[in-house]
Design a protein around this motif. Structure first.
Motif, PDB file in Angstrom:
ATOM      1  N   ARG A  52     -12.537   9.553   4.482  1.00  0.00           N
ATOM      2  CA  ARG A  52     -11.565  10.184   3.585  1.00  0.00           C
ATOM      3  C   ARG A  52     -10.907   9.179   2.650  1.00  0.00           C
ATOM      4  NH1 ARG A  52      -7.855  14.143   7.395  1.00  0.00           N
ATOM      5  NH2 ARG A  52      -9.551  15.256   8.490  1.00  0.00           N
ATOM      6  N   TRP A  53     -10.555   8.025   3.155  1.00  0.00           N
ATOM      7  CA  TRP A  53      -9.647   7.126   2.438  1.00  0.00           C
ATOM      8  C   TRP A  53     -10.323   5.931   1.780  1.00  0.00           C
ATOM      9  CZ3 TRP A  53      -5.292   6.682   6.729  1.00  0.00           C
ATOM     10  CH2 TRP A  53      -4.668   7.918   6.856  1.00  0.00           C
ATOM     11  N   ASP A 101     -10.386   5.566  -2.192  1.00  0.00           N
ATOM     12  CA  ASP A 101      -9.141   5.560  -2.957  1.00  0.00           C
ATOM     13  C   ASP A 101      -8.606   4.123  -3.041  1.00  0.00           C
ATOM     14  OD1 ASP A 101      -6.694   5.957  -4.130  1.00  0.00           O
ATOM     15  OD2 ASP A 101      -6.179   7.701  -2.891  1.00  0.00           O
ATOM     16  N   LEU A 105     -11.332   9.131   9.170  1.00  0.00           N
ATOM     17  CA  LEU A 105     -10.341   8.721   8.175  1.00  0.00           C
ATOM     18  C   LEU A 105     -10.911   7.696   7.204  1.00  0.00           C
ATOM     19  CD1 LEU A 105      -7.084   8.457  10.327  1.00  0.00           C
ATOM     20  CD2 LEU A 105      -7.842  10.331   8.854  1.00  0.00           C
ATOM     21  N   LEU A 117      -5.092   2.340   7.127  1.00  0.00           N
ATOM     22  CA  LEU A 117      -5.874   2.631   8.325  1.00  0.00           C
ATOM     23  C   LEU A 117      -6.109   1.330   9.079  1.00  0.00           C
ATOM     24  CD1 LEU A 117      -7.666   4.383  10.159  1.00  0.00           C
ATOM     25  CD2 LEU A 117      -9.562   3.958   8.552  1.00  0.00           C
ATOM     26  N   ASN A 171      -5.372   2.941  -1.071  1.00  0.00           N
ATOM     27  CA  ASN A 171      -5.335   2.840   0.381  1.00  0.00           C
ATOM     28  C   ASN A 171      -5.672   1.425   0.846  1.00  0.00           C
ATOM     29  OD1 ASN A 171      -4.720   5.575   0.560  1.00  0.00           O
ATOM     30  ND2 ASN A 171      -6.877   6.181   0.671  1.00  0.00           N
ATOM     31  N   CYS A 178       0.832  -1.206   0.000  1.00  0.00           N
ATOM     32  CA  CYS A 178       0.000   0.000   0.000  1.00  0.00           C
ATOM     33  C   CYS A 178       0.865   1.255   0.000  1.00  0.00           C
ATOM     34  CB  CYS A 178      -0.930  -0.031   1.211  1.00  0.00           C
ATOM     35  SG  CYS A 178      -1.749   1.537   1.583  1.00  0.00           S
ATOM     36  N   ALA A 236     -11.003   0.945  -1.486  1.00  0.00           N
ATOM     37  CA  ALA A 236      -9.723   0.608  -0.859  1.00  0.00           C
ATOM     38  C   ALA A 236      -9.654  -0.886  -0.571  1.00  0.00           C
ATOM     39  CB  ALA A 236      -9.552   1.406   0.436  1.00  0.00           C
ATOM     40  N   GLY A 286      -0.048   5.133  -0.954  1.00  0.00           N
ATOM     41  CA  GLY A 286      -1.334   5.036  -0.274  1.00  0.00           C
ATOM     42  C   GLY A 286      -1.168   5.123   1.229  1.00  0.00           C
ATOM     43  N   ASN A 287      -2.275   5.138   1.925  1.00  0.00           N
ATOM     44  CA  ASN A 287      -2.315   5.184   3.379  1.00  0.00           C
ATOM     45  C   ASN A 287      -3.014   3.942   3.915  1.00  0.00           C
ATOM     46  OD1 ASN A 287      -1.177   7.913   3.688  1.00  0.00           O
ATOM     47  ND2 ASN A 287      -3.114   8.597   2.776  1.00  0.00           N
TER      48      ASN A 287
END
Length: 847
Positions: free
Chosen positions: A356-357, A360, A353, A247, A363, A239, A598, A244-245
Motif C-alpha cells: 500500500r505505502w 508514496d 502495508l 512502516l 511514506n 515523515c 517511499a 505520511g505513514n
C-alpha cells in the motif's frame, strides 16, 4: 547444500589423550547468514544447539536435520526468534523428533507467540508446512529453566546444561554444557550492553572453557552512537509532518519490545499524541501481556521502578494494539507509525502495508536490522541504495480471502449491520430505562426499542470505521474474549484469528454475568426465548428483511478460522467448530508491481555486541579451543585472525556445513567410587556451584555386581598398633587382616576385602603429617573487599593492594606460573586475626 546422508563423513581430528570425546557438526548456519542449527555429540549424548529456520520455511534447508532428528537426546534454544527455534514444530511434527527442549521461560512464551503469528499470518495462503498441532507438540516438550540453573540430562549421568543471561532478547541465554572436568560454552547473538529492558550478557564471568562455540555474525559491526534514537525520531517526524505513514517491519515478540519502549518514551517526551503509534500483529495483546508478567527477567532498573511506584514499563499510554488489517483500517485517519510483523516482509500485515505505502514518496520504511538473506526486506534495502530512476519495480504477491456463495463479502455486511443495530439499541435503551426495572423488564423494553429501530432503518449499513459488536446469541458456537479496557476501539480478539485470555462484560449489558466458563444463554438480547428451530423458522414467520438478515447471520457469524486457535494465559489449545456450508472460505493470489518511492531508513537495533566488544570478550575468556559458526566468510576469517594473534597456541576451527570437528581433551580423569564411611566424615563446601572437600584415602579395587573391578577410595587404615595375640576370640583374629607398613603393624578393616595397597601408597608417616591448606576459587580483591565490608572491616585500594584497619594490615595478590595466592601482611593484633579468619572462611579448604 550438502545432502543429509553426508553429514559427519568428513572428520577433522584434534589429537590428544584422555578426557571426553566431543564432536561438533554444523547442520546449517555456517559461512553465511542461514539460521542456526548445530549437532554436538558429547560421548554418547547428542545435543542439538538451536533449531532455526527462515521466514520462507524452505524445507530443503532442513535436509541435514531430517537425517538425525530421531536420534537427538536434547535441544538447547538460545533465543525466541525464528532463526533459533523456527524449525521445532516441523521437526516434532514431520521429522519424528522426540526429546526434551531446554530453554528459559520467556523464550518459551515468546517463541510460542512467534510460531502462532507465523501460522496465523499465512492462513490465507493455505499454509500446510506445519500445523498448530505441531506447534503444540513442540512447545509441550519444553523444559523451562532459570538462569544459572543446573539441569541433568535424562539418561546421561554427569552431563549438565546451564543457561546464563545473554541479552539480545527477553530470556536470551548462552549455554554451558559440562561433563566432569570438560565444559563447552555455546554463545551466539549475545549483547554485553544494557538496554531499556535488558541487562547485558554475563559472558565475562566465564573463564577457560574447554571448548567455545561462538558466531562471527557481527564481528565487523560498529558501536551505536549516542544520537541513535534521535536520528530515528527525526526521520519519523519528518515523515509524519508531511502527512505520511511510517512502516517498521519487526518481529512479533523479540526486539519489538525494545523499540516499543524507545518510541513510547519519545512520544511522551515530545507530546506526540496527535500521531498514532500502532503495534499490528496477530498476537499483539498476548505479547505485551507476557512482557508485563516477566519483569524479573529484565534489567534491574525495570524491577526497581516497579517495586518503588508499581509502574510497569509495558503499560503503554500511546500504543494502540491491532490484530488484523481490518481492525487497523478502522482506526481514525491521520499519520501513523506502525510496527508490523514480519521483519523479513515475507508474510504478515507488514507485507500488505508495504504494497500500500511503498509507492508514496511521503511514506517511510524503517529497517531495524540486516534482515534475512533473500527476503523482500533485503531486496528493499539493496534497492534503496540506487537512485529513484534506476530502481526496478518489485513483484510482490499477497494472498487475500474470498468467500463463496455471494457477490459481496457476507461477513462484512453482517458485521456492519450488527454494529448499527447494537449501537442504536444501546443508546435508546440507556436513555429510556430506569434503575427500577428488573432484568425481565429491561429485556422486554430492549426488544421493543430494537424492533422500532429495525423498522425505521431501511438500510443495514453503517459508516466506515465503526466498531463491530456482534450479538451473543448462537446455537452452540459462542466464543468470548477479553477486551483491553483502555482500548475501546479494539475489536474482539476472537474475530481476529488471534488468541484470547478470559472475558469481560460489555459496559451497557442487559444480561447477568455468569461465573461459568461457558455461558449458555436462555434468552436473546431482545428478550426472546432461544430454541433450536429458531433459525430454520425465522424466514417462514414473515419477519422483515433486516430481521431475516440478522437471524441468518447468527449461523455464519463465526468464520472458519476462529475454530483454529484459542489460548489462555500460559497455555494453548484449540476448539473445533464446523464450517458453515453457505460461507465456505477460499483465498486467491494477487501479484503487484510495486515501485519503491517511499524513503527507506536503515538503522541498527539488532541488539548484538559490536565487533570490538566481541574480540575483547573472547580474548578475556581464554578458551582452550574455539569453533566459529554463523557469519559470512569475511567475518569468520577476520575473527579467526584476531584470535590467532591474541590467543596464540589455541585451536581455532571454522568447519563447513556437514563437516565434523572432533575434540578429545587431554585432561586425564580417574573415576573413583567414594566409600560411604569416608564421605560421611568429609566436610564439603559449596564453591562456584560445586561441592569441594579435602579427602585422604587409599585407592583400591573392589568387585562389582557384574564381576568387573571398580576403583574405590577407601579410608586410610587405622594406625593403632594391634597384636594378633591380643584377640581372645579366634574368629575375630581370623577376620581381621594385618599388614606391615614400614615396621608398623596396621589393622585393616574387614570391608577392604583382599585388597593390598600398592607399594607406592604405603606411606603412613606421610599421612600422619596431614596436608597443607589449599585455596579454592577465583581470588579477586574486589570480592574480598565486599566480604570485609560485610564484617564491618574498613578497607581501601592503595597501589594495587587492599589496605585494612587504618593501614595496619595489607592484602595483596601474588600470581605465579602455577596458581594465585593472597598474602596478608600486618602486625599481630585482633584486626589481623579477624581478617585472616574472613580470608580462611571464604577461600580455604582444609583436610
Amino acid at each position: 547444500m550438502m545432502d543429509g546422508a553426508e553429514v559427519g563423513r568428513r572428520v577433522f581430528r584434534i589429537v590428544s589423550d584422555g578426557g571426553s570425546n566431543i564432536k561438533v557438526t554444523p547442520l546449517y548456519g555456517v559461512h553465511g547468514e542461514d539460521p542456526l542449527c548445530y549437532l554436538m555429540a558429547l560421548d554418547d549424548c547428542k545435543i542439538l544447539l538451536d533449531c532455526g529456520w527462515n521466514d520462507k520455511f524452505d524445507v530443503n534447508l532442513l535436509r541435514p536435520l531430517a537425517s538425525i532428528a530421531k536420534d537427538i537426546n536434547a535441544v538447547l534454544i538460545t533465543h525466541s526468534d525464528t532463526e533459533h527455534l523456527g524449525a521445532l514444530p516441523y521437526a516434532f511434527g514431520k521429522l519424528g523428533m522426540n526429546c526434551k527442549v531446554y530453554t528459559t521461560l520467556p523464550v518459551h512464551k515468546m517463541g510460542l507467540m512467534y510460531m502462532y503469528d507465523h501460522f496465523l499470518s499465512r492462513i490465507d495462503n493455505d499454509f500446510d508446512t506445519f500445523t498448530l498441532d505441531d506447534v503444540d507438540a513442540a512447545f509441550a516438550a519444553v523444559v523451562p529453566v532459570r538462569y544459572a540453573q543446573h539441569s541433568t540430562l535424562d539418561g546421561f549421568r554427569g552431563v549438565t546444561v546451564t543457561p546464563y543471561a545473554a541479552g539480545h532478547m527477553l530470556g536470551g541465554a548462552f549455554w554451558k554444557i559440562q561433563k566432569e572436568t570438560d565444559d563447552v560454552l555455546y554463545a551466539v547473538d549475545y549483547n554485553h550492553r544494557k538496554e531499556k529492558h535488558l541487562n547485558g550478557a554475563v559472558l565475562e564471568s566465564m573463564r577457560r572453557p574447554s571448548l567455545l562455540i561462538t558466531d562471527a555474525f557481527n564481528v565487523q559491526g560498529s558501536p551505536q552512537v549516542k544520537s541513535h534514537d534521535t536520528l530515528l525520531m527525526d526521520m519519523i517526524l519528518r515523515c509524519m509532518r508531511q502527512d505520511g505513514n511510517a512502516l517498521i517491519p519487526i518481529d512479533p515478540a523479540g526486539r519489538v519490545l525494545e523499540l516499543l519502549l524507545i518510541l513510547e518514551e519519545k512520544w511522551a517526551q515530545m507530546q506526540l499524541g496527535a500521531y498514532q503509534l500502532v503495534l499490528l500483529t496477530t498476537v499483539a495483546y498476548n505479547t505485551l501481556d507476557f512482557a508485563r508478567s516477566h519483569l524479573e527477567w529484565m534489567g534491574e532498573h525495570v524491577g526497581r521502578n516497579f517495586d518503588s511506584d508499581r509502574h510497569n514499563v509495558f503499560n503503554m499510554r500511546y500504543l494502540t494494539l491491532c490484530h488484523s488489517l481490518d481492525e487497523f483500517s478502522a482506526l481514525r485517519p491521520g499519520p501513523k507509525v506502525v510496527l508490523a510483523s514480519f521483519g523479513s516482509l515475507e508474510a504478515g500485515p507488514a507485507r500488505h502495508l508495504f504494497v500500500r505505502w511503498a509507492s508514496d514518496p511521503r511514506n517511510l520504511i524503517v529497517l531495524t536490522d540486516r534482515m534475512q538473506a533473500g527476503s523482500l526486506s533485503r531486496e528493499v534495502q539493496n534497492l534503496s541504495k540506487l537512485p529513484p530512476g534506476a530502481r526496478m519495480p518489485l513483484q510482490v504477491s499477497i494472498y487475500r480471502e474470498r468467500r463463496e456463495g455471494s457477490e459481496t463479502n457476507r461477513e462484512e455486511k453482517t458485521t456492519r449491520y450488527s454494529t448499527h443495530v447494537m449501537e442504536t439499541r444501546d443508546n435508546e435503551v440507556s436513555a429510556s430505562l430506569t434503575g427500577t426495572l428488573d432484568l425481565t423488564q429491561r429485556a422486554s423494553a430492549d426488544k421493543d426499542m430494537a424492533g422500532e429501530q429495525l423498522k425505521q432503518s431501511p438500510s443495514c449499513q453503517h459508516r466506515q470505521g465503526e466498531r463491530c459488536r456482534t450479538p451473543s446469541t448462537s446455537t452452540g458456537l459462542i466464543c468470548t474474549s477479553k477486551h483491553d479496557e483502555k482500548r475501546s476501539n479494539t475489536m474482539k480478539l476472537h474475530r481476529q484469528r488471534s488468541l484470547y485470555d478470559g472475558c469481560s462484560e460489555s459496559p451497557n449489558a442487559c444480561r447477568p454475568m455468569f461465573d461459568e466458563d461457558h455461558w449458555d444463554p436462555k434468552i436473546s438480547d431482545y428478550g426472546e426465548i432461544l430454541s433450536p428451530n429458531m433459525l430454520q423458522t425465522s424466514d417462514e414467520s414473515g419477519s422483515n428483511n433486516c430481521d431475516r438478515q440478522h437471524e441468518s447471520s447468527v449461523a455464519n457469524m463465526l468464520p472458519a478460522y476462529i475454530a483454529s486457535v484459542r489460548m489462555h494465559s500460559g497455555s494453548s489449545g484449540r476448539v473445533n467448530a464446523p464450517v458453515p456450508q453457505g460461507n465456505q472460505r477460499s483465498t486467491f493470489k494477487e501479484t503487484y508491481s510495486v515501485h519503491l518511492r517511499a524513503a527507506v531508513y536503515a538503522c541498527d537495533y539488532e541488539g548484538r555486541a559490536d565487533g570490538r566488544s566481541m574480540k575483547t570478550l573472547l580474548t578475556h575468556l581464554e578458551p582452550r579451543r574455539v569453533i566459529l559458526v554463523h557469519g559470512s566468510q569475511s567475518n569468520t576469517s577476520a575473527l579467526r585472525q584476531h584470535l590467532q594473534h591474541s590467543l596464540p597456541g589455541i585451536f581455532i576451527e571454522t568447519p563447513a556445513q556437514g563437516q565434523t570437528v572432533e575434540c578429545m581433551f587431554d585432561s586425564a580423569i580417574y573415576r573413583l567410587d567414594l566409600a560411604q564411611q569416608l564421605l560421611s566424615k568429609t566436610p564439603v563446601r559449596g564453591i562456584c556451584g560445586h561441592g569441594v572437600g579435602w579427602v585422604d584415602g587409599v585407592v583400591g579395587l573392589t568387585a562389582h555386581m557384574n564381576g568387573t573391578s571398580v576403583s574405590v577410595l577407601l579410608p586410610t587404615p587405622d594406625t593403632n598398633l594391634v597384636d594378633s595375640s591380643s584377640h581372645s576370640d579366634p574368629c575375630q583374629a581370623r577376620d581381621s587382616h594385618h599388614m606391615n607398613f614400614d615396621n608398623v603393624q596396621v589393622a585393616i578393616p574387614d570391608e577392604y576385602g583382599d585388597f593390598m595397597p600398592p607399594t607406592g601408597l604405603r606411606q603412613p608417616a606421610r599421612m600422619l603429617k596431614g596436608s597443607c591448606s589449599t585455596f579454592v576459587g577465583n581470588l579477586k580483591l574486589s570480592d574480598f573487599k565486599s566480604a570485609l565490608a560485610s564484617a564491618d572491616v574498613a578497607a581501601e585500594f592503595i597501589v594495587g593492594s587492599l589496605t585494612c584497619a587504618g593501614g595496619t594490615n595489607c592484602i595483596r595478590k601474588e600470581t605465579d606460573a602455577e596458581s594465585d595466592a593472597l598474602v596478608l601482611d600486618g602486625s599481630l593484633s585482633d584486626d589481623f586475626y579477624t581478617i585472616r579468619s574472613i580470608l580462611y572462611d571464604r577461600y580455604q579448604i582444609t583436610a
